[in-house]
Motif scaffolding. Structure first.
Motif, PDB file in Angstrom:
ATOM      1  N   VAL A 168       1.981   2.633   5.753  1.00 18.71           N
ATOM      2  CA  VAL A 168       2.969   1.561   5.592  1.00 18.71           C
ATOM      3  C   VAL A 168       3.474   1.515   4.146  1.00 18.71           C
ATOM      4  N   THR A 169       2.603   1.799   3.199  1.00 18.87           N
ATOM      5  CA  THR A 169       3.029   1.865   1.792  1.00 18.87           C
ATOM      6  C   THR A 169       4.098   2.936   1.608  1.00 18.87           C
ATOM      7  N   TRP A 173       8.373   2.311   0.562  1.00 21.12           N
ATOM      8  CA  TRP A 173       9.096   2.890  -0.571  1.00 21.12           C
ATOM      9  C   TRP A 173      10.183   3.874  -0.151  1.00 21.12           C
ATOM     10  N   THR A 174      10.158   4.338   1.089  1.00 18.24           N
ATOM     11  CA  THR A 174      11.054   5.439   1.457  1.00 18.24           C
ATOM     12  C   THR A 174      12.069   5.098   2.534  1.00 18.24           C
ATOM     13  N   VAL A 175      11.718   4.249   3.494  1.00 22.15           N
ATOM     14  CA  VAL A 175      12.629   3.980   4.605  1.00 22.15           C
ATOM     15  C   VAL A 175      13.780   3.095   4.125  1.00 22.15           C
ATOM     16  N   ASP A 176      15.003   3.415   4.570  1.00 24.33           N
ATOM     17  CA  ASP A 176      16.180   2.723   4.052  1.00 24.33           C
ATOM     18  C   ASP A 176      16.925   1.915   5.098  1.00 24.33           C
ATOM     19  N   SER A 177      16.353   1.734   6.274  1.00 29.37           N
ATOM     20  CA  SER A 177      17.009   0.884   7.272  1.00 29.37           C
ATOM     21  C   SER A 177      15.972  -0.004   7.944  1.00 29.37           C
ATOM     22  N   TYR A 178      16.415  -1.191   8.310  1.00 31.66           N
ATOM     23  CA  TYR A 178      15.542  -2.156   8.984  1.00 31.66           C
ATOM     24  C   TYR A 178      15.024  -1.574  10.302  1.00 31.66           C
ATOM     25  N   THR A 179      15.911  -0.930  11.061  1.00 27.27           N
ATOM     26  CA  THR A 179      15.517  -0.387  12.358  1.00 27.27           C
ATOM     27  C   THR A 179      14.450   0.680  12.219  1.00 27.27           C
ATOM     28  N   PRO A 286       4.381 -13.911   8.601  1.00 27.91           N
ATOM     29  CA  PRO A 286       5.757 -14.022   8.092  1.00 27.91           C
ATOM     30  C   PRO A 286       5.979 -13.000   6.984  1.00 27.91           C
ATOM     31  N   LEU A 287       7.011 -12.212   7.116  1.00 32.53           N
ATOM     32  CA  LEU A 287       7.260 -11.147   6.146  1.00 32.53           C
ATOM     33  C   LEU A 287       8.124 -11.698   5.019  1.00 32.53           C
ATOM     34  N   CYS A 288       7.422 -12.280   4.034  1.00 28.83           N
ATOM     35  CA  CYS A 288       8.090 -12.900   2.904  1.00 28.83           C
ATOM     36  C   CYS A 288       7.057 -13.194   1.830  1.00 28.83           C
ATOM     37  N   THR A 289       7.554 -13.529   0.655  1.00 28.46           N
ATOM     38  CA  THR A 289       6.688 -14.068  -0.383  1.00 28.46           C
ATOM     39  C   THR A 289       6.598 -15.577  -0.179  1.00 28.46           C
ATOM     40  N   GLN A 318      -2.411  -7.637   3.172  1.00 26.57           N
ATOM     41  CA  GLN A 318      -1.787  -6.466   2.557  1.00 26.57           C
ATOM     42  C   GLN A 318      -0.589  -5.984   3.372  1.00 26.57           C
ATOM     43  N   LEU A 319      -0.685  -6.052   4.693  1.00 27.23           N
ATOM     44  CA  LEU A 319       0.469  -5.729   5.525  1.00 27.23           C
ATOM     45  C   LEU A 319       1.644  -6.642   5.186  1.00 27.23           C
ATOM     46  N   GLN A 320       1.355  -7.920   5.039  1.00 29.15           N
ATOM     47  CA  GLN A 320       2.399  -8.879   4.709  1.00 29.15           C
ATOM     48  C   GLN A 320       3.094  -8.518   3.396  1.00 29.15           C
ATOM     49  N   SER A 321       2.318  -8.223   2.363  1.00 29.83           N
ATOM     50  CA  SER A 321       2.901  -7.907   1.056  1.00 29.83           C
ATOM     51  C   SER A 321       3.750  -6.647   1.112  1.00 29.83           C
ATOM     52  N   LEU A 322       3.243  -5.617   1.769  1.00 26.12           N
ATOM     53  CA  LEU A 322       3.961  -4.343   1.818  1.00 26.12           C
ATOM     54  C   LEU A 322       5.280  -4.480   2.580  1.00 26.12           C
ATOM     55  N   LEU A 323       5.233  -5.139   3.734  1.00 25.87           N
ATOM     56  CA  LEU A 323       6.436  -5.231   4.554  1.00 25.87           C
ATOM     57  C   LEU A 323       7.442  -6.209   3.968  1.00 25.87           C
ATOM     58  N   ALA A 324       6.968  -7.259   3.304  1.00 27.87           N
ATOM     59  CA  ALA A 324       7.893  -8.165   2.620  1.00 27.87           C
ATOM     60  C   ALA A 324       8.644  -7.416   1.520  1.00 27.87           C
ATOM     61  N   PHE A 325       7.927  -6.585   0.783  1.00 28.88           N
ATOM     62  CA  PHE A 325       8.568  -5.772  -0.255  1.00 28.88           C
ATOM     63  C   PHE A 325       9.582  -4.804   0.356  1.00 28.88           C
ATOM     64  N   ALA A 326       9.187  -4.139   1.446  1.00 32.52           N
ATOM     65  CA  ALA A 326      10.082  -3.167   2.075  1.00 32.52           C
ATOM     66  C   ALA A 326      11.366  -3.827   2.558  1.00 32.52           C
ATOM     67  N   LEU A 327      11.254  -4.991   3.197  1.00 37.38           N
ATOM     68  CA  LEU A 327      12.444  -5.666   3.698  1.00 37.38           C
ATOM     69  C   LEU A 327      13.326  -6.158   2.561  1.00 37.38           C
ATOM     70  N   GLU A 328      12.716  -6.624   1.495  1.00 36.71           N
ATOM     71  CA  GLU A 328      13.509  -7.061   0.343  1.00 36.71           C
ATOM     72  C   GLU A 328      14.289  -5.895  -0.247  1.00 36.71           C
ATOM     73  N   ARG A 329      13.645  -4.739  -0.354  1.00 38.16           N
ATOM     74  CA  ARG A 329      14.314  -3.557  -0.907  1.00 38.16           C
ATOM     75  C   ARG A 329      15.468  -3.119  -0.006  1.00 38.16           C
ATOM     76  N   ILE A 330      15.237  -3.115   1.298  1.00 38.29           N
ATOM     77  CA  ILE A 330      16.270  -2.681   2.237  1.00 38.29           C
ATOM     78  C   ILE A 330      17.441  -3.660   2.249  1.00 38.29           C
ATOM     79  N   GLU A 331      17.140  -4.952   2.252  1.00 36.86           N
ATOM     80  CA  GLU A 331      18.216  -5.942   2.314  1.00 36.86           C
ATOM     81  C   GLU A 331      18.991  -6.028   1.002  1.00 36.86           C
ATOM     82  N   ASP A 332      18.337  -5.744  -0.115  1.00 36.73           N
ATOM     83  CA  ASP A 332      19.064  -5.708  -1.385  1.00 36.73           C
ATOM     84  C   ASP A 332      20.130  -4.621  -1.364  1.00 36.73           C
TER      85      ASP A 332
END
Length: 708
Positions: A168-169, A173-179, A286-289, A318-332
């Motif tokens: 998941v880490t 860092w690598t996936v660029d789409s929500y889907t 919840p996937l958020c900070t 840890q799943l929550q932190s990683l996925l919240a970061f991933a979604l923030e990066r993708i949505e930015d």
């Protein structure tokens, strides 16, 4: 009371002595007595477990039926441990299964050891220890072996958790789409031994949750049933459908757990369906900070109650932190995508792999020849009476869906362009190549094979690349694009001006054509002058780098006229033709319904006149700049030391001044004579940067806007 769990290992010769014929006689007698006392021993064991603070919450959450099943299972395991015919293999298999069950329940290693101590104590209270002294000794050693085997499972399970987090880490860092993210996460987490099912989703604009990616057939059936039943449909708010773990997780922005779905009053709305699906506990993440609204909720389901151990809690956090970061990066980067239910995503993916993909084609007009030089292939997906556009379809596509879309679309497009060229229409076809293609060799190989199969000359295909910023890290973009160039196909940078395109990319990458984004010309109604300046600069920049320019979004004759005046090579949009099916394009080409080219010297539209004014003004500025630079050189540079009685700078100015006056007096007939003469006078007397000129220019622009 017990030896340390690692005293006996699979290679220890003493293990062999725990099983076999030498134990049959005295273990048979113990098993017979254990079988008689197993129920009472299990009762005592349960009462003693309730006194362990760490297990109180779990035991208290069990229903009467679950307590009875737990008691029955404990009795069976106790009888099996005393079995005279127990083998090393059967013991290992049973112990590992029990270890996995205990780990999923959330029982810690210490609690397991304490539990076996309580179990032996209960046995001592119920049975004659003197009569079964030898058997009790063997039973104790088997229990130590049991602990060792169970602890091995715990270690393996923790290793599995770490592997899940590592994968998941990498995704984060690598996936660029929500889907792609949610699809990959479901596959990784769903394969984990603790998880019986998982799903991720978001509420729609009305507050109803839609799960968008699901793992496991039971989970799919469960989620589909909830979404079809208005009484069970999960939502946000202070109603029963919003008080479950998922609704609370979204509202409270914290992880919400139900350690037993059979007894938790908060899940009464969904209890029967959840238990029927084989789910007995759940956690909603919840996937958020903590200080922001969730972007989605990840729900994990387990086949047993519990799930509250320190290791399980840390894993979920840890799943929550990683996925919240991933979604923030993708949505930015991409913005927040719309919510698309899993059933819809699954349906569209199936349609994509059937015969429901239809490529439509939009003609592109060559502004030099007035002919249709090419067509752009645009994907449409037919589902019954509905025809999905890329804007609807692409957000729901995984990377594999994108590959399927490209392959099927390219096959249709190349077959059709070969047919049109055989019919005498010398046109090319452009097809979108997703940025991920530069990291996937299957795209190139399929392009090569498809061109051969369709007998399509490579130069008749143009591949449009949207945003190379989205190419995965480590990909050498120039090298990958060069592969397509060597194949003979053309390359276009699509949507210039829409995103992150840089001058370095335009200069260094082997694009033949630049397509200016439709979003640029769509600003014509808000600020036409600003739009024209921006488009003009992009066209000049692209031409200076040796690349042709196609402008998208030309929806009316005024935009067509303006882009012709600004020097675009080709235009595309509703003013030329709307996208149409291959059969419709056959008829359209045969009728030659092509709009006439505008006369750049005699603009008729307001936008065309403003474009002509811009070109006139740019010429004026260039001459004024040349005059200014000449004076500067004559004053400071070596130019000044090479003059005699007649300055060379004066000679140059003598050439420029007449050009300035001629250009000033040749202002196109854009408005009334008074407005034009005021502008010309301001240029000649005060210069192109003066406030007098700017005021006169504003008046002229206003008169053009008024149609004067």
């Amino acid at each position: 009371m017990f030896a340390p769990p690692d005293v006996l290992t699979g290679d220890d010769p003493e293990i062999v002595q725990l099983y076999g014929c030498r134990h049959v006689q005295y273990m048979a007698a113990l098993q017979a007595d254990v079988r008689k006392a197993a129920g009472r021993v299990a009762d005592q064991f349960q009462r003693k477990l309730r006194k362990l603070p760490s297990l109180t919450r779990l035991v208290d959450s069990l229903s009467a039926r679950e307590l009875a099943e737990f008691k029955s299972a404990q009795a069976r395991e106790l009888v099996a441990l005393a079995c005279p015919d127990l083998t090393e293999q059967s013991h290992a298999s049973a112990a590992r299964a029990t270890g996995l069950r205990n780990a999923i329940l959330g029982v810690s290693r210490e609690e397991i050891a304490d539990g076996f101590g309580l179990l032996l104590a209960s046995l001592h209270e119920e049975l004659n220890t003197h009569r079964h002294a030898a058997a009790f000794c063997t039973l104790g050693r088997r229990i130590v072996r049991e602990l060792t085997l169970q602890f091995q499972v715990y270690a393996e399970l923790q290793g599995s958790r770490n592997e899940v987090l590592a994968q998941v880490t990498h995704l984060a860092w690598t996936v660029d789409s929500y889907t792609d993210l949610i699809h990959s996460v479901m596959r990784i987490i769903g394969a984990h031994a603790e998880v019986a099912g998982c799903c991720v989703g978001r509420p729609d604009s009305e507050g109803f949750f839609h799960y968008e990616s699901v793992f496991g057939p039971q989970t799919e059936d469960y989620i589909n049933a909830l979404e079809k039943d208005a009484r069970q449909r999960i939502s946000i708010g202070d109603q029963p459908q919003g008080r479950g773990p998922t609704g609370r997780a979204w509202t409270n922005r914290r992880i919400e757990q139900s350690i037993n779905l059979a007894t938790d009053p908060a899940v009464a709305t969904w209890r029967s369906r959840a238990l029927a699906a084989g789910f007995h506990s759940s956690v909603a993440i919840p996937l958020c900070t903590p200080d922001e609204e969730p972007r989605a909720v990840l729900a994990l389901y387990r086949k047993l109650p519990g799930g509250h151990s320190n290791e399980q809690v840390a894993f979920v956090q840890q799943l929550q932190s990683l996925l919240a970061f991933a979604l923030e990066r993708i949505e930015d980067r991409n913005g927040r995508s719309s919510t698309i239910p899993y059933a819809t995503r699954k349906k569209w993916s199936a349609l994509l792999r059937s015969d429901c993909l239809e490529m439509h084609y939009q003609p592109i007009l060559d502004l030099e020849t007035g002919a249709i030089s090419s067509v752009e292939a645009l994907a449409r997906l037919r589902g019954g009476d509905e025809l999905l556009t890329p804007g609807q379809l692409l957000p729901a596509c995984t990377s594999e869906d994108l590959l399927e879309l490209f392959m099927r679309g390219l096959e249709q497009a190349t077959r059709n362009v070969s047919r049109w060229r055989a019919a005498g229409f010398a046109i090319k076809v452009t097809v979108n190549l997703p940025p991920v293609a530069l990291a996937d060799s299957r795209y190139f190989e399929h392009t090569r094979q498809t061109l051969e199969a369709a007998s399509c000359p490579p130069h008749a295909l143009m591949l449009e690349i949207l945003e190379t910023e989205d190419v995965p890290a480590g990909v050498e973009i120039r090298r990958e694009l060069d592969k397509y160039r060597r194949l003979g196909v053309g390359l276009a940078q699509d949507d210039l001006g829409a995103g992150y395109s840089s001058l370095a990319r335009l200069r260094d990458l082997p694009f033949d054509c630049i397509k200016i984004d439709r979003g640029i010309v769509s600003r014509a109604d808000q600020d036409p002058c600003d739009m024209l300046k921006f488009a003009s600069q992009l066209i000049r920049l692209s031409h200076s780098m040796g690349k042709s320019v196609t402008v998208e979004g030309i929806e009316n004759p005024a935009l067509l006229e303006a882009m012709a005046i600004l020097g675009a090579d080709r235009v595309q949009g509703f003013a030329i033709a709307r996208p149409m099916s291959a059969r419709q394009l056959d008829a359209w080409l045969a009728c030659a319904v092509v709009p006439a080219l505008p006369d750049p010297a005699r603009p008729s539209s307001r936008l065309g006149k403003l474009a002509q004014l811009l070109i006139w003004e740019e010429s004026l500025r260039m001459l004024a700049l040349a005059k200014s630079q000449t004076r500067r050189l004559s004053a400071r540079g070596p130019f000044s030391r090479q003059v005699s009685t007649t300055s060379k700078a004066d000679d140059v100015e003598d050439l420029i001044d007449p050009l300035l006056k001629e250009l000033s007096n040749s202002l196109p007939n854009l408005a009334d004579d008074i407005s034009r003469m005021q502008l010309v006078t301001a240029v000649i007397r005060y210069g192109v940067e003066s406030w007098q000129y700017l005021r006169a220019r504003r008046r002229l622009v206003d008169r053009i806007a008024d149609g004067a």
